[in-house]
Motif scaffolding. Structure first.
Motif, PDB file in Angstrom:
ATOM      1  N   ASP A 129       0.319  -0.870   0.425  1.00 31.00           N
ATOM      2  CA  ASP A 129      -0.140   0.079  -0.064  1.00 31.00           C
ATOM      3  C   ASP A 129       0.913   0.978   0.128  1.00 31.00           C
ATOM      4  N   PRO A 130       0.594   2.552  -1.192  1.00 34.90           N
ATOM      5  CA  PRO A 130       1.872   3.396  -0.934  1.00 34.90           C
ATOM      6  C   PRO A 130       1.768   4.351  -0.050  1.00 34.90           C
ATOM      7  N   GLU A 131       0.365   4.725   0.878  1.00 38.90           N
ATOM      8  CA  GLU A 131       0.459   5.224   2.297  1.00 38.90           C
ATOM      9  C   GLU A 131       1.679   4.417   3.526  1.00 38.90           C
ATOM     10  N   LEU A 132       1.222   2.849   3.209  1.00 37.69           N
ATOM     11  CA  LEU A 132       1.925   2.580   4.726  1.00 37.69           C
ATOM     12  C   LEU A 132       3.320   2.589   3.906  1.00 37.69           C
ATOM     13  N   ARG A 133       3.870   1.957   2.544  1.00 35.48           N
ATOM     14  CA  ARG A 133       5.613   2.261   1.813  1.00 35.48           C
ATOM     15  C   ARG A 133       5.695   3.453   3.013  1.00 35.48           C
ATOM     16  N   ALA A 134       4.620   4.556   2.097  1.00 38.92           N
ATOM     17  CA  ALA A 134       5.682   6.290   2.348  1.00 38.92           C
ATOM     18  C   ALA A 134       5.568   6.638   4.387  1.00 38.92           C
ATOM     19  N   ALA A 135       5.138   5.561   5.308  1.00 38.50           N
ATOM     20  CA  ALA A 135       4.714   6.453   6.725  1.00 38.50           C
ATOM     21  C   ALA A 135       5.750   5.066   7.501  1.00 38.50           C
ATOM     22  N   ASP A 136       6.622   4.035   6.219  1.00 38.42           N
ATOM     23  CA  ASP A 136       7.312   3.240   7.229  1.00 38.42           C
ATOM     24  C   ASP A 136       9.056   3.688   6.829  1.00 38.42           C
ATOM     25  N   ASP A 137       8.537   4.482   5.233  1.00 38.02           N
ATOM     26  CA  ASP A 137      10.047   4.965   5.058  1.00 38.02           C
ATOM     27  C   ASP A 137      10.261   6.139   6.195  1.00 38.02           C
ATOM     28  N   GLU A 138       9.304   6.757   6.584  1.00 31.34           N
ATOM     29  CA  GLU A 138       9.760   8.405   7.102  1.00 31.34           C
ATOM     30  C   GLU A 138      10.282   7.986   8.267  1.00 31.34           C
TER      31      GLU A 138
END
Length: 210
Positions: A129-138
């Motif tokens: 999920d793009p939102e999850l990947r972005a939050a994980d990366d943050e």
């Protein structure tokens, strides 16, 4: 929206239409905390939020997508915990790393439901999920930047920062589990700060320039 019509369940909590998306995440977290993923169904979500059993599908295509949204919130909460832990401290990256590690451990122990959804192997989450990947990366990059800063300051050896970050994360996960299960206490380690200090002494001592 028609499919967010209130369900006539006297036990259900009523939610305004505009709040349903957030309410579904809140209630999903509660259910996972109470009974694990097995207790989480859209029908139960609908009952607790007071909407028709099809209403949750207007926001999440399936349970994996809903849990991905909850996990993204969890990663953002973790990033906030780490940021708060390091705020107003000495800018020395090693001091910052110690504080961030404490913030991470605090999240793992005090926000157990979020932590289980974020990292639990038994929870089915759409990891792409793009939102999850972005939050994980943050959250990941928050720690990674501190390792890079420590390397630039000559405080630790120039090893891959991604790997160092993952090793620290995995080590803190292990510390959290040891505290949660009482294993650390049986070995005479009662204090979470003491455990993190010992972990960092071992890890950073091994990373000292040679």
């Amino acid at each position: 929206m028609a499919n967010e019509e209130k369900h006539p369940d006297s036990e259900a909590q009523a939610y305004h239409h505009g709040r349903l998306k957030e309410a579904l995440k809140t209630v999903a977290l509660e259910i996972v905390q109470e009974s694990g993923e097995k207790g989480l169904t859209f029908r139960e979500l609908a009952r607790r939020t007071g909407v028709t059993h099809t209403a949750p599908y207007a926001h999440y295509k399936n349970k994996d997508a809903l849990l991905a949204a909850v996990a993204a919130d969890g990663f953002r909460k973790l990033a906030d915990r780490m940021d708060q832990a390091a705020a107003d401290l000495d800018p020395d990256p090693l001091v910052q790393l110690a504080a961030v590690a404490q913030g991470y451990l605090q999240f793992a122990l005090e926000d157990a439901a979020y932590h289980e959804i974020v990292f639990g192997a038994e929870i089915s989450v759409d990891r792409d999920d793009p939102e999850l990947r972005a939050a994980d990366d943050e959250a990941f990059n928050f720690v990674r930047r501190l390792f890079v800063s420590a390397q630039e300051a000559g405080a630790i050896r120039d090893l891959p920062a991604d790997k160092l970050t993952m090793i620290l994360w995995a080590s803190i996960l292990g510390c959290a589990e040891a505290l949660r299960m009482g294993v650390a206490q049986k070995r005479g380690i009662e204090d979470r700060e003491e455990l993190i200090h010992l972990l960092l002494d071992v890890m950073l001592g091994g990373l000292a320039p040679r």
